[in-house]
Design a protein around this motif. Structure first.
Motif, PDB file in Angstrom:
ATOM      1  N   ASP A  73       0.847  -1.188   0.000  1.00  0.00           N
ATOM      2  CA  ASP A  73       0.000   0.000   0.000  1.00  0.00           C
ATOM      3  C   ASP A  73       0.885   1.242   0.000  1.00  0.00           C
ATOM      4  O   ASP A  73       2.107   1.159   0.144  1.00  0.00           O
ATOM      5  CB  ASP A  73      -0.916  -0.008   1.229  1.00  0.00           C
ATOM      6  N   THR A  74       0.271   2.394  -0.142  1.00  0.00           N
ATOM      7  CA  THR A  74       1.000   3.664  -0.150  1.00  0.00           C
ATOM      8  C   THR A  74       1.459   4.015   1.258  1.00  0.00           C
ATOM      9  O   THR A  74       0.710   3.848   2.220  1.00  0.00           O
ATOM     10  CB  THR A  74       0.107   4.789  -0.696  1.00  0.00           C
ATOM     11  N   CYS A  75       2.681   4.493   1.381  1.00  0.00           N
ATOM     12  CA  CYS A  75       3.223   4.858   2.685  1.00  0.00           C
ATOM     13  C   CYS A  75       2.464   6.038   3.286  1.00  0.00           C
ATOM     14  O   CYS A  75       2.304   7.085   2.633  1.00  0.00           O
ATOM     15  CB  CYS A  75       4.702   5.211   2.554  1.00  0.00           C
ATOM     16  N   ASP A  76       1.993   5.876   4.502  1.00  0.00           N
ATOM     17  CA  ASP A  76       1.294   6.944   5.223  1.00  0.00           C
ATOM     18  C   ASP A  76       2.317   7.659   6.099  1.00  0.00           C
ATOM     19  O   ASP A  76       2.595   7.243   7.225  1.00  0.00           O
ATOM     20  CB  ASP A  76       0.170   6.357   6.072  1.00  0.00           C
ATOM     21  N   THR A  77       2.874   8.742   5.577  1.00  0.00           N
ATOM     22  CA  THR A  77       3.957   9.430   6.281  1.00  0.00           C
ATOM     23  C   THR A  77       3.484  10.119   7.556  1.00  0.00           C
ATOM     24  O   THR A  77       4.295  10.377   8.449  1.00  0.00           O
ATOM     25  CB  THR A  77       4.617  10.457   5.351  1.00  0.00           C
ATOM     26  N   THR A  78       2.213  10.417   7.640  1.00  0.00           N
ATOM     27  CA  THR A  78       1.699  11.009   8.880  1.00  0.00           C
ATOM     28  C   THR A  78       1.807  10.003  10.022  1.00  0.00           C
ATOM     29  O   THR A  78       2.239  10.334  11.137  1.00  0.00           O
ATOM     30  CB  THR A  78       0.238  11.440   8.708  1.00  0.00           C
ATOM     31  N   LYS A  79       1.441   8.759   9.739  1.00  0.00           N
ATOM     32  CA  LYS A  79       1.506   7.724  10.767  1.00  0.00           C
ATOM     33  C   LYS A  79       2.950   7.358  11.104  1.00  0.00           C
ATOM     34  O   LYS A  79       3.272   7.062  12.260  1.00  0.00           O
ATOM     35  CB  LYS A  79       0.751   6.481  10.297  1.00  0.00           C
ATOM     36  N   THR A  80       3.831   7.371  10.120  1.00  0.00           N
ATOM     37  CA  THR A  80       5.211   6.950  10.375  1.00  0.00           C
ATOM     38  C   THR A  80       5.955   7.906  11.288  1.00  0.00           C
ATOM     39  O   THR A  80       6.965   7.540  11.892  1.00  0.00           O
ATOM     40  CB  THR A  80       5.996   6.824   9.058  1.00  0.00           C
ATOM     41  N   ASN A  81       5.482   9.137  11.406  1.00  0.00           N
ATOM     42  CA  ASN A  81       6.132  10.128  12.267  1.00  0.00           C
ATOM     43  C   ASN A  81       5.644  10.076  13.704  1.00  0.00           C
ATOM     44  O   ASN A  81       6.130  10.823  14.554  1.00  0.00           O
ATOM     45  CB  ASN A  81       5.933  11.539  11.700  1.00  0.00           C
ATOM     46  N   ASP A  82       4.688   9.205  13.989  1.00  0.00           N
ATOM     47  CA  ASP A  82       4.176   9.038  15.355  1.00  0.00           C
ATOM     48  C   ASP A  82       4.934   7.866  15.981  1.00  0.00           C
ATOM     49  O   ASP A  82       4.453   6.745  16.075  1.00  0.00           O
ATOM     50  CB  ASP A  82       2.672   8.757  15.319  1.00  0.00           C
TER      51      ASP A  82
END
Length: 358
Positions: free
Chosen positions: A225-234
């Motif tokens: 799937d597409t990387c969710d950069t908002t979640k990866t920064n949490d």
């Protein structure tokens, strides 16, 4: 649910395989797939299998029977075996299908000399520093067994399990972390999501990213799937890098596992590996590393057999509720199934509790 499935598998095996074992030689009728239709349908119901058409169902039945007969033959060879086999969720698959869907380790193209790789930190541990038995589950450093599904993401599960372990050791928090973040976001020439990957590359990504988020925040889908950069920064956990255990040295591997869970690659090509049910696995296997798992302990049985305790990512219906005990101190220096060829683990400093997780 997994316990219920295991009871059904045991019932099928004891009824069908037990009856077959009483006969000195099976007749041709016993090799007719239709003879096994009822246990096949029971197995289908318990593992949620359905097929697109009659032809596919018949093909899967024939594969099921082949696997069932293999398990029966192995288990009835004598009492000198250190492990048992059983039907499981893979019993309607050929070896080729299974390996393509449920493994996924990719060896690095060259030996890395990255500055992230430090000298082996546990080299100076003495024999008295290393306990005779370790089980990181008992120390609360292992999350429940997970399931990678039809996605060659074993590398992500192996890495995540080691970081879950070191996070518990350093911060006293057991946090289920996100494999899907690695599948979606750790993309390059080596790591390709559900098409396979490598643990070194994943450790590098997590350090460069600043950390990894929780399973709850970035849930596993088992697809690219597409990387969710908002979640990866949490971030929920961070590492300072990783170290490689010297290859082909079970003594050094023992030192590392005594201190924390360790990521390893393994040869899972053998039919016995796929159908493993219980005991200390001591089967014939090579060094074609294709699957990634996590060593979460070691010990010795009452019979004096040394073993590694391995956490897999095939769900609780496989093996000993998702775990395997595999022979330790095997004769080859690379360890049985190559388990000592490519070990690595994350490094981390003492971490304060993450406020968002309290």
């Amino acid at each position: 649910m997994a316990f219920h499935k295991n009871l059904v598998v045991i019932a099928i095996m004891s009824t069908i395989l037990g009856a077959m074992a009483l006969r000195p030689a099976p007749s041709n009728d016993e090799f007719n797939p239709s003879t096994f239709l009822k246990p096949f349908e029971q197995w289908m119901a318990q593992f949620g299998r359905s097929y697109t058409d009659i032809a596919e169902r018949e093909r899967r039945l024939a594969i099921f029977v082949k696997n069932l007969l293999f398990v029966n033959t192995f288990n009835n060879q004598g009492n000198n075996k250190t492990y048992k086999l059983s039907l499981n969720q893979f019993s309607d698959m050929t070896k080729e299908e299974f390996l393509r869907r449920y493994t996924g380790f990719e060896a690095p193209n060259v030996t890395s000399n990255s500055s992230n790789i430090k000298s082996f930190g546990y080299q100076d541990l003495s024999e008295t520093d290393v306990p005779t038995r370790v089980d990181w589950r008992e120390k609360g450093a292992v999350t429940p067994v997970k399931e990678q599904g039809v996605c060659s993401s074993c590398w992500a599960f192996s890495v995540v399990a080691t970081i879950e372990g070191i996070t518990k050791i350093k911060s006293d928090q057991l946090i289920s972390l996100s494999e899907q973040q690695l599948v979606d976001c750790n993309r390059d020439d080596i790591n390709r999501g559900c098409a396979g990957g490598n643990m070194e590359d994943a450790f590098k990504y997590i350090e460069a990213n600043g950390g990894i988020t929780t399973e709850e925040n970035y849930q596993y889908k088992g697809i690219d799937d597409t990387c969710d950069t908002t979640k990866t920064n949490d971030y929920a956990a961070k590492i300072t890098g990783y170290e490689m255990v010297p290859p082909n040295n079970e003594n050094d591997l023992l030192k590392a596992v005594s201190m924390q869970p360790v990521s390893v690659a393994i040869d899972a090509n053998a039919d016995e590996f796929r159908t493993y049910a219980s005991g200390v696995f001591s089967g014939n296997c090579g060094t074609n590393l294709m699957h990634a798992v996590t060593i979460v302990g070691y010990g010795t049985t009452e019979d004096g057999i040394d073993y590694w305790l391995v956490k897999n990512s095939w769900g609780e219906s496989w093996g000993e509720k998702g775990y395997m005990r595999i022979l330790r101190n095997a004769n080859p220096p690379e360890g049985l199934c190559g388990i000592a060829m490519y070990p690595s683990y994350p490094t981390a400093t003492a971490m304060a509790p993450t406020p968002s997780l309290l």
